[in-house]
Design a protein around this motif. Structure first.
Motif, short mmCIF file in Angstrom:
data_model
loop_
_atom_site.label_atom_id
_atom_site.label_comp_id
_atom_site.label_asym_id
_atom_site.label_seq_id
_atom_site.Cartn_x
_atom_site.Cartn_y
_atom_site.Cartn_z
N LEU A 330 -22.02 11.18 -15.46
CA LEU A 330 -22.47 12.24 -16.08
C LEU A 330 -21.93 12.83 -17.41
O LEU A 330 -22.13 13.93 -18.02
CB LEU A 330 -22.38 13.54 -14.92
N GLY A 331 -20.78 11.89 -17.65
CA GLY A 331 -20.40 12.25 -18.92
C GLY A 331 -19.13 13.29 -18.89
O GLY A 331 -18.78 13.73 -19.90
N ALA A 332 -18.55 13.22 -17.57
CA ALA A 332 -17.45 14.17 -17.29
C ALA A 332 -16.32 13.58 -17.09
O ALA A 332 -16.16 12.49 -15.93
CB ALA A 332 -17.90 15.34 -16.34
N ALA A 333 -15.16 13.76 -17.56
CA ALA A 333 -13.52 13.20 -17.13
C ALA A 333 -13.16 14.10 -16.01
O ALA A 333 -13.68 15.32 -15.79
CB ALA A 333 -12.78 13.41 -18.20
N LEU A 334 -12.27 13.55 -15.29
CA LEU A 334 -11.72 14.15 -13.96
C LEU A 334 -10.25 14.39 -14.13
O LEU A 334 -9.63 13.48 -14.48
CB LEU A 334 -12.08 13.44 -12.62
N MET A 335 -9.63 15.63 -14.31
CA MET A 335 -8.37 15.84 -14.34
C MET A 335 -7.99 16.31 -12.74
O MET A 335 -8.81 17.16 -12.22
CB MET A 335 -7.99 17.07 -15.31
N LEU A 336 -6.88 16.01 -12.36
CA LEU A 336 -6.44 16.17 -10.90
C LEU A 336 -4.79 16.62 -10.86
O LEU A 336 -4.09 16.14 -11.60
CB LEU A 336 -6.69 15.02 -10.05
N SER A 337 -4.72 17.53 -9.81
CA SER A 337 -3.43 18.42 -9.97
C SER A 337 -2.58 17.56 -8.96
O SER A 337 -3.04 17.14 -7.69
CB SER A 337 -3.47 19.90 -9.42
N ILE A 338 -1.28 17.39 -9.40
CA ILE A 338 -0.16 16.65 -8.71
C ILE A 338 1.21 17.64 -8.78
O ILE A 338 1.12 18.37 -9.92
CB ILE A 338 -0.16 15.13 -8.94
N TRP A 339 1.93 17.44 -7.81
CA TRP A 339 3.22 18.32 -7.67
C TRP A 339 4.46 17.43 -7.57
O TRP A 339 4.38 16.20 -7.00
CB TRP A 339 2.93 19.21 -6.69
N PRO A 340 5.33 17.89 -8.11
CA PRO A 340 6.82 17.36 -7.99
C PRO A 340 7.35 17.72 -6.63
O PRO A 340 8.34 16.82 -6.23
CB PRO A 340 7.57 17.97 -9.01
N ASN A 341 7.08 18.53 -5.77
CA ASN A 341 7.56 18.85 -4.53
C ASN A 341 6.68 18.27 -3.46
O ASN A 341 5.29 18.42 -3.59
CB ASN A 341 7.86 20.17 -4.55
N MET A 342 7.03 17.66 -2.34
CA MET A 342 6.40 17.34 -1.27
C MET A 342 6.92 17.69 0.00
O MET A 342 7.88 18.32 0.21
CB MET A 342 6.60 15.72 -1.06
N CYS A 396 3.79 23.32 -11.24
CA CYS A 396 5.13 23.47 -11.05
C CYS A 396 5.97 22.55 -11.59
O CYS A 396 7.08 22.26 -10.54
CB CYS A 396 4.92 23.37 -9.39
N THR A 397 6.15 22.48 -12.72
CA THR A 397 7.27 21.25 -13.40
C THR A 397 8.51 22.12 -13.66
O THR A 397 9.13 21.67 -14.45
CB THR A 397 6.71 20.66 -14.60
#
Length: 806
Positions: A330-342, A396-397
């Motif tokens: 569809l011509g769209a890139a995907l950005m995804l959220s990741i976190w430094p805390n687990m 949350c960096t």
């Protein structure tokens, strides 16, 4: 009293109490260090260190002059003089003219202080709480020990008639920092960069990773640092701001190119729940023919209970590779959220704990450790990147906060105290503000080792000097939806970029839209996009966001897709669509400016005071800015149609005052009308437009309204010429992704306007890249005149206009 005890390869001066060292690291930069010890510390070389300045090798080409009680180190572009009696430093330009100086009593101070360290046992109770900022974990048993002796440090200045900008992005809405204070610590809605610049054409970069404050008021003009092992900072010489900026990048590293898709429009919200929903949103944009370049998946893609796990919950994202494949179709890139805390003992957290890579709360990984960064990337690659995800949203960096609770916002001094103490509990007093820099490094280096085909894009909530070199963009945090916040965001973003970091953005429409019991839930629209007052605010916010390095709509409480604001033919929908389409038209201008940022040390956003330093009237303009070399953007920051609750406003002018800086003529982008600079005008600003002006002498490249970059790989381009002055523009292009541009695989087409001869020259295209077309169609627009030409590769063409219209 100081004595000069060493002259090469650096100047070292000694007093009874201190050592002072000066040496050039660049033809426009002098490093200044000071210690109370009898020696300077060696440069650390261990693999965990993430330096701010990459090359500290002494620059040998300087002249030393000793005249009475003054020692002067002279370079081609500047000079630094030290008073032997007090150690006070005067900073001069290449002609010897004073730029700024320290007080004659001596402007540098060191106070010895103890640095304590908490040694955690890995045992003890942990306290977990769910906050608006995610799951937070504190606690654990520890023993406090003396780690080392260090210093509190202070550098004083005497400023003259000038404007000052920098120190990152904060909340207050300051523009010119004269007469202001800044508290520099990392926090949600605070992204600190320890540098500032002057309209006089100089700047300072402080290699300090602790709490800092800046004061320019009745208490004096100074920078104070909480913990340094020795005072360490850099004087950056001009003679103008662009030269200072290039020097900053020479020291801290070049900004890599972002992919072309990153400069289109991105859609997000808190949050899409499934792969199917992501795809449906993009498909609806395609059905409506509204440009959409990327879509963003916010937090909690992980399995329930495994906070921060870098993998997909297969019940909601059953086939991640198929999901990204469909989005790419569809011509769209995907950005995804990741976190430094687990938290929740997911596989990632367990693996980090087994290797000893967690901080004392056993929840946040230690980004200061290379081994920990490498493991973090391995987890991100195996759980996410391998499936075709295109970009990272490193949320949350900071990563510690202690005041995101309660109904009353704490007083500034109490907020500082609580947040700094929360970070120092787990991190070194003298290092903790650089957490985001180290975290960004791990993502960048990990992805670059994994693939050279996909450029790193990393949206972070915090920043530091040098972070740009890791493909990082910073956004301004979880702000609230009200007109005052919108107005404050403009100068804060300008100060961030003035610091030297080029990539700043925000949540279009603000994160918190509805009011709430907690102090930070300061939105004023409980009915979200159903409220005509919010629709107006959102539209104006999006118009501002059109002229930022990243244009991304995001937030909680209400959806943000364009159809939530009406349908075609209704005023808010049409105004939003107009500016999303304008963003796509501007892509050739944006991408060429991105190349200037990467290769020439340029920037996207510039305060008027730095762009027009000879015009003092521009210094305190906070609601206008230069976007690239040509465009002046004047956002609307007050309601004209509706209050909250859809209450109509009566008798409000649909215009705003605009200051046109002296030293240039200005063309109205919408009408082509010419204005002389050095005066204010009342500019029309109905809902469907904001005042935009183009500098005389500009050449503005525009493209067609594509639905996404790459839909037509090599479209016809328009070159708008704005006469009354000679002008130049370097039109850049490459594949749009991959790092092959670093090996010279790109093209530059120089374009020149000769105003006296009324001739536009499109020069020979230099360079090449895979898939580059052998010809290019240009539509040349000058006022009401238009000519269309075909330029073959290697050809130079001159277009002569008989008269100037418009």
């Amino acid at each position: 009293m100081y004595q000069l005890i060493q002259r090469q390869p650096e100047l070292i001066l000694q007093s009874p109490d201190t050592l002072l060292r000066l040496y050039p690291v660049h033809e426009r930069a002098v490093r200044i260090t000071m210690t109370g010890r009898d020696h300077f510390l060696p440069e650390p070389e261990h693999e965990n260190l993430t330096p701010v300045v990459l090359n500290k090798t002494p620059f040998p080409d300087y002249v030393l002059r000793e005249e009475g009680q003054t020692v002067t180190l002279k370079l081609k572009y500047c000079a630094v003089s030290v008073c032997l009696e007090t150690g006070a430093i005067a900073y001069q330009d290449s002609t010897g003219m004073l730029l700024t100086q320290e007080p004659q009593r001596g402007g540098k101070h060191l106070v010895e202080t103890r640095v304590l360290r908490n040694i955690f046992t890995g045992e003890g109770e942990l306290v977990q709480r769910q906050s608006a900022d995610g799951v937070k974990v504190t606690g654990g048993e520890y023993e406090t020990v003396l780690d080392r002796m260090a210093y509190q440090a202070k550098v004083e200045f005497i400023f003259g008639e000038e404007g000052l900008y920098g120190f990152g992005s904060h909340e207050e809405g300051y523009g010119n920092l004269r007469g202001k204070s800044r508290q520099l610590y990392q926090q949600n809605m605070k992204a600190c960069v320890p540098s500032f610049v002057s309209t006089k054409g100089y700047g300072f970069l402080f290699d300090c990773r602790s709490l800092m404050t800046f004061e320019d008021n009745a208490y004096g003009s100074y920078v104070w640092m909480d913990t340094v092992d020795e005072l360490d900072y850099y004087f950056l010489a001009g003679p103008d701001y662009p030269s200072v900026l290039r020097t900053y990048r020479d020291l801290t590293g070049a900004a890599p190119m972002l992919p072309k898709w990153a400069f289109g429009y991105g859609q997000s919200k808190e949050r899409y729940q499934t792969a199917a929903e992501l795809i449906e949103i993009v498909e609806e944009y395609r059905r409506r023919k509204i440009p959409l370049s990327f879509i963003v998946q916010d937090w909690q893609t992980w399995e329930e209970g495994k906070w921060g796990q870098k993998s997909f919950d297969r019940s909601r994202y059953p086939d991640p590779a198929a999901m990204t494949r469909r989005l790419h179709e569809l011509g769209a890139a995907l950005m995804l959220s990741i976190w430094p805390n687990m938290n929740g003992m997911g596989e990632n957290q367990q693996e980090m704990l087994e290797h000893g890579y967690m901080l004392g709360n056993r929840s946040t990984y230690n980004a200061f450790s290379k081994a920990a960064r490498d493991l973090y990337w391995k987890q991100a690659d195996e759980g996410i990147f391998q499936y075709g995800v295109d970009a990272w949203w490193c949320d949350c960096t900071e990563p510690f906060e202690a005041d995101w609770s309660g109904t009353l916002r704490l007083e500034p001094h109490e907020r500082l105290k609580r947040n700094v103490e929360a970070a120092k509990k787990y991190l070194d007093d003298g290092e903790w503000t650089a957490y985001s820099l180290c975290h960004s490094r791990g993502i960048y280096e990990g992805q670059r080792k994994t693939s050279e085909e996909k450029r790193v894009v990393n949206l972070t909530r915090s920043s530091f000097a040098g972070q740009h070199r890791y493909g990082a963009l910073t956004w301004s945090g979880d702000i609230g939806a009200n007109w005052e916040t919108l107005a404050r965001q403009i100068p804060e973003g300008l100060n961030f970029c003035a610091s030297g970091e080029p990539f700043w953005s925000l949540d279009i429409g603000a994160f918190f839209v509805s009011p709430g019991n907690e102090w930070f839930r300061c939105g004023e629209y409980p009915h979200g996009c159903e409220d005509l007052g919010y629709r107006e605010l959102y539209t104006r916010w999006l118009q501002f966001g059109t002229f930022l390095p990243m244009m991304r709509s995001h937030g909680a409480d209400t959806p943000r897709e364009i159809w939530r604001f009406g349908e075609p033919g209704t005023p808010f929908y049409d105004a939003i669509a107009k500016f999303i389409r304008l963003r796509m038209e501007l892509l050739p201008y944006l991408y060429s400016q991105a190349a200037a940022v990467s290769m020439k040390g340029d920037t996207f956003l510039m305060p008027l005071g730095l762009a027009f330093p000879s015009d003092p009237a521009s210094f305190d303009v906070t609601d206008q800015f230069m976007f690239g070399p040509s465009m002046m953007v004047c956002p609307v920051t007050r309601p004209m149609y509706y209050e909250a609750g859809s209450k109509p406003l009566e008798g409000v002018p649909k215009s705003r005052a605009v200051y046109l800086p002296a030293g240039s003529g200005w063309y109205d982008f919408w009408t082509g009308e010419f204005h002389y600079g050095g005066r204010s005008v009342e500019a029309e600003a109905p809902l469907e437009r904001i005042p935009l002006y183009v500098k005389a002498g500009s050449i503005l490249p525009l493209g067609p309204v594509l639905e996404y970059p790459g839909q037509a790989p090599h479209p016809e381009l328009t070159l708008r010429v704005y006469p009354r002055k000679d002008g130049n523009f370097d039109l850049y292009d490459d594949e749009g992704d991959s790092y092959r541009y670093e090996k010279g695989m790109y093209s530059l087409t120089p374009v020149h306007w000769d105003d006296r001869r009324r001739t536009l020259t499109i020069g020979r295209r230099e360079g090449c890249y895979p898939g580059m077309p052998q010809s290019q169609v240009f539509h040349i627009v000058l006022g009401k005149m238009e000519k269309t030409i075909l330029v073959e590769h290697g050809e130079e063409i001159q277009i002569s206009f008989d008269s100037l219209l418009g």
